[in-house]
Scaffold this active site. Structure first.
Site, PDB file in Angstrom:
ATOM      1  N   LYS A 219     -13.157  -1.283   6.491  1.00 46.87           N
ATOM      2  CA  LYS A 219     -12.546  -2.355   7.283  1.00 46.87           C
ATOM      3  C   LYS A 219     -13.010  -2.270   8.734  1.00 46.87           C
ATOM      4  O   LYS A 219     -13.688  -3.161   9.230  1.00 46.87           O
ATOM      5  CB  LYS A 219     -11.032  -2.278   7.174  1.00 46.87           C
ATOM      6  CG  LYS A 219     -10.570  -2.444   5.731  1.00 46.87           C
ATOM      7  CD  LYS A 219      -9.230  -1.818   5.483  1.00 46.87           C
ATOM      8  CE  LYS A 219      -8.943  -1.646   4.015  1.00 46.87           C
ATOM      9  NZ  LYS A 219      -9.023  -2.867   3.213  1.00 46.87           N
TER      10      LYS A 219
ATOM     11  N   TRP B 253       0.816  -1.218   0.000  1.00 45.16           N
ATOM     12  CA  TRP B 253       0.000   0.000   0.000  1.00 45.16           C
ATOM     13  C   TRP B 253       0.844   1.260   0.000  1.00 45.16           C
ATOM     14  O   TRP B 253       0.566   2.203  -0.730  1.00 45.16           O
ATOM     15  CB  TRP B 253      -1.016  -0.017   1.146  1.00 45.16           C
ATOM     16  CG  TRP B 253      -2.095  -1.009   0.842  1.00 45.16           C
ATOM     17  CD1 TRP B 253      -2.342  -2.184   1.495  1.00 45.16           C
ATOM     18  CD2 TRP B 253      -3.027  -0.948  -0.250  1.00 45.16           C
ATOM     19  NE1 TRP B 253      -3.374  -2.854   0.880  1.00 45.16           N
ATOM     20  CE2 TRP B 253      -3.809  -2.126  -0.180  1.00 45.16           C
ATOM     21  CE3 TRP B 253      -3.279  -0.039  -1.267  1.00 45.16           C
ATOM     22  CZ2 TRP B 253      -4.832  -2.397  -1.108  1.00 45.16           C
ATOM     23  CZ3 TRP B 253      -4.293  -0.311  -2.185  1.00 45.16           C
ATOM     24  CH2 TRP B 253      -5.058  -1.472  -2.092  1.00 45.16           C
TER      25      TRP B 253
ATOM     26  N   ASP C 262      -1.611   6.483   6.465  1.00 44.77           N
ATOM     27  CA  ASP C 262      -2.728   5.686   5.959  1.00 44.77           C
ATOM     28  C   ASP C 262      -3.068   4.681   7.061  1.00 44.77           C
ATOM     29  O   ASP C 262      -2.305   3.747   7.315  1.00 44.77           O
ATOM     30  CB  ASP C 262      -2.306   4.969   4.664  1.00 44.77           C
ATOM     31  CG  ASP C 262      -3.409   4.060   4.116  1.00 44.77           C
ATOM     32  OD1 ASP C 262      -4.423   3.864   4.803  1.00 44.77           O
ATOM     33  OD2 ASP C 262      -3.230   3.546   2.993  1.00 44.77           O
TER      34      ASP C 262
END
Ligand code: PMP
Length: 365
Positions: A201, A102, A177
């Site tokens: 999530k 990511w 993030d």
């Protein structure tokens, strides 16, 4: 009706209480005579829903007064572009700490907007650890330093909070993030310039992106930044410059209330520690399964693991599914298995997984 234990990395399992309340309120939200999806985002009913969601998130994360909470769209991947467009200001560079798929993707996107410098990378070790802050090498004048504090694919989580004051660079804002571990553990928001994450999530439905940004970072956007993605515009309009993802905000608000009923972040963090310990202790004790991540940096939320005999992968997936344990296949770039055990996964779900794994190993080992 029977519900499975859902180990999906996201969109992921939501608390059953939340889904039940949403179902009850689907046709008529608290006497409004309509459901939340049908409400004007500027009406008094939805305004109260959005304000409560923001206030509850602020309380749960102890967000200081000089930070704004923005409800945006586009997901975390869009933020990879929105962040440089908003924070570069007069700078022409930004720094990135690369700890997995990511943050690598974030770096690649940033290169479209600025000189992106790799301050540290864990790639040589196969993205199984987090470089210590003392090894970070910042450039001279970056607009910000980017981190991904929980790498969902690799299962690598920072065992410390990035704190540039500790390495003498307090002037550089830290961006994180936190898509896959927001609200799973205590975070000191004041250590960051900006925190962001997709909701799907630990928070609610896909389509909502949470941005928590320090006020002094607003108003630095580059001219090409779309108005709807300009943090200052979004903040000045209370996240209603354009129509926000109203239903996703409503569900997020129900999840925040659920989290408060669980005792807040400290209480859920204790549960998350217990859940992760149960699974990792079993992985460590077994020679049938293995975890490849540096034990100091193992994610409490996303647990990749491997069968010693990979030819059993398909049987493992088929049998676990038949036992009501789903979405255990690892990300294709890593292989093996991955169990995502976010806030909404109770200890009983992790216990069911470990019981299945033990039984499977006994039969096939
Ligand atoms: N960052 C992290 C850490 C993620 O886990 C994900 C989604 N798996 C993303 C970014 C991308 O999020 P989205 O698909 O919502 O843009």
């Amino acid at each position: 009706m029977s519900r499975v234990w859902n180990f999906s990395a996201g969109p992921a399992a939501l608390p059953e209480e939340v889904l039940k309340q949403a179902a009850e309120e689907m046709l008529d939200w608290q006497g409004a005579g309509m459901g939340v999806m049908e409400m004007s985002h500027r009406g008094k009913e939805f305004t109260s829903i959005a304000e409560a969601a923001e206030a509850d998130l602020r309380e749960l994360m102890a967000v200081p007064d000089n930070y704004r909470i923005l409800f945006m769209q586009g997901g975390a991947i869009a933020e990879n572009a929105i962040i440089p467009m908003n924070l570069l200001g007069q700078h022409d560079s930004a720094d990135y700490v690369v700890t997995g798929a990511w943050s690598a993707k974030s770096l690649k996107e940033a290169r479209r907007y600025c000189k992106a410098h790799v301050a540290a990378s864990a790639e040589a070790g196969g993205f199984t650890s987090v470089p210590a802050m003392t090894e970070w090498s910042l450039s001279d004048d970056p607009a910000y330093l980017f981190t991904c504090t929980n790498e969902t694919i690799g299962g690598v989580e920072y065992p410390f909070e990035p704190d540039l004051a500790a390495i003498g660079r307090a002037e550089v804002p830290v961006v994180a993030d936190v898509s896959s571990h927001i609200l799973s553990r205590a975070m000191d928001v004041s250590k960051y310039g900006l925190l962001f994450g997709g909701a799907q999530k630990n928070i609610g439905p896909a389509g909502l992106t949470i941005v928590i940004v320090r006020e002094d970072l607003l108003g630095r956007s580059v001219p090409a930044c779309p108005t709807a993605f300009d943090y200052k515009t979004v903040a000045d309009n209370g996240s209603m410059y354009n129509t926000p993802p109203t239903y996703a905000i409503y569900i997020a608000g129900l999840v925040f209330q659920w989290l408060k009923r669980q005792g807040g972040v400290a209480a859920i963090e204790a549960q998350n520690i217990a859940k992760a310990k149960l699974l990792y202790d079993y992985l460590d004790a077994s020679d049938f399964y293995a975890s490849k991540v540096d034990p100091a940096c193992r994610s409490r939320m996303n647990v990749p693991f491997f069968l010693a005999d990979e030819s059993l992968n398909e049987v493992f997936l088929a049998e676990s599914k038949a036992a009501g344990l789903v979405q255990l296949k690892g990300h294709k770039s890593v292989g093996g298995m991955r169990a995502s055990i976010y806030n909404a996964m109770p200890l009983a779900g992790v216990q069911a997984l470990v019981d299945f794994m033990r039984d499977f190993a006994a039969r096939k080992g």
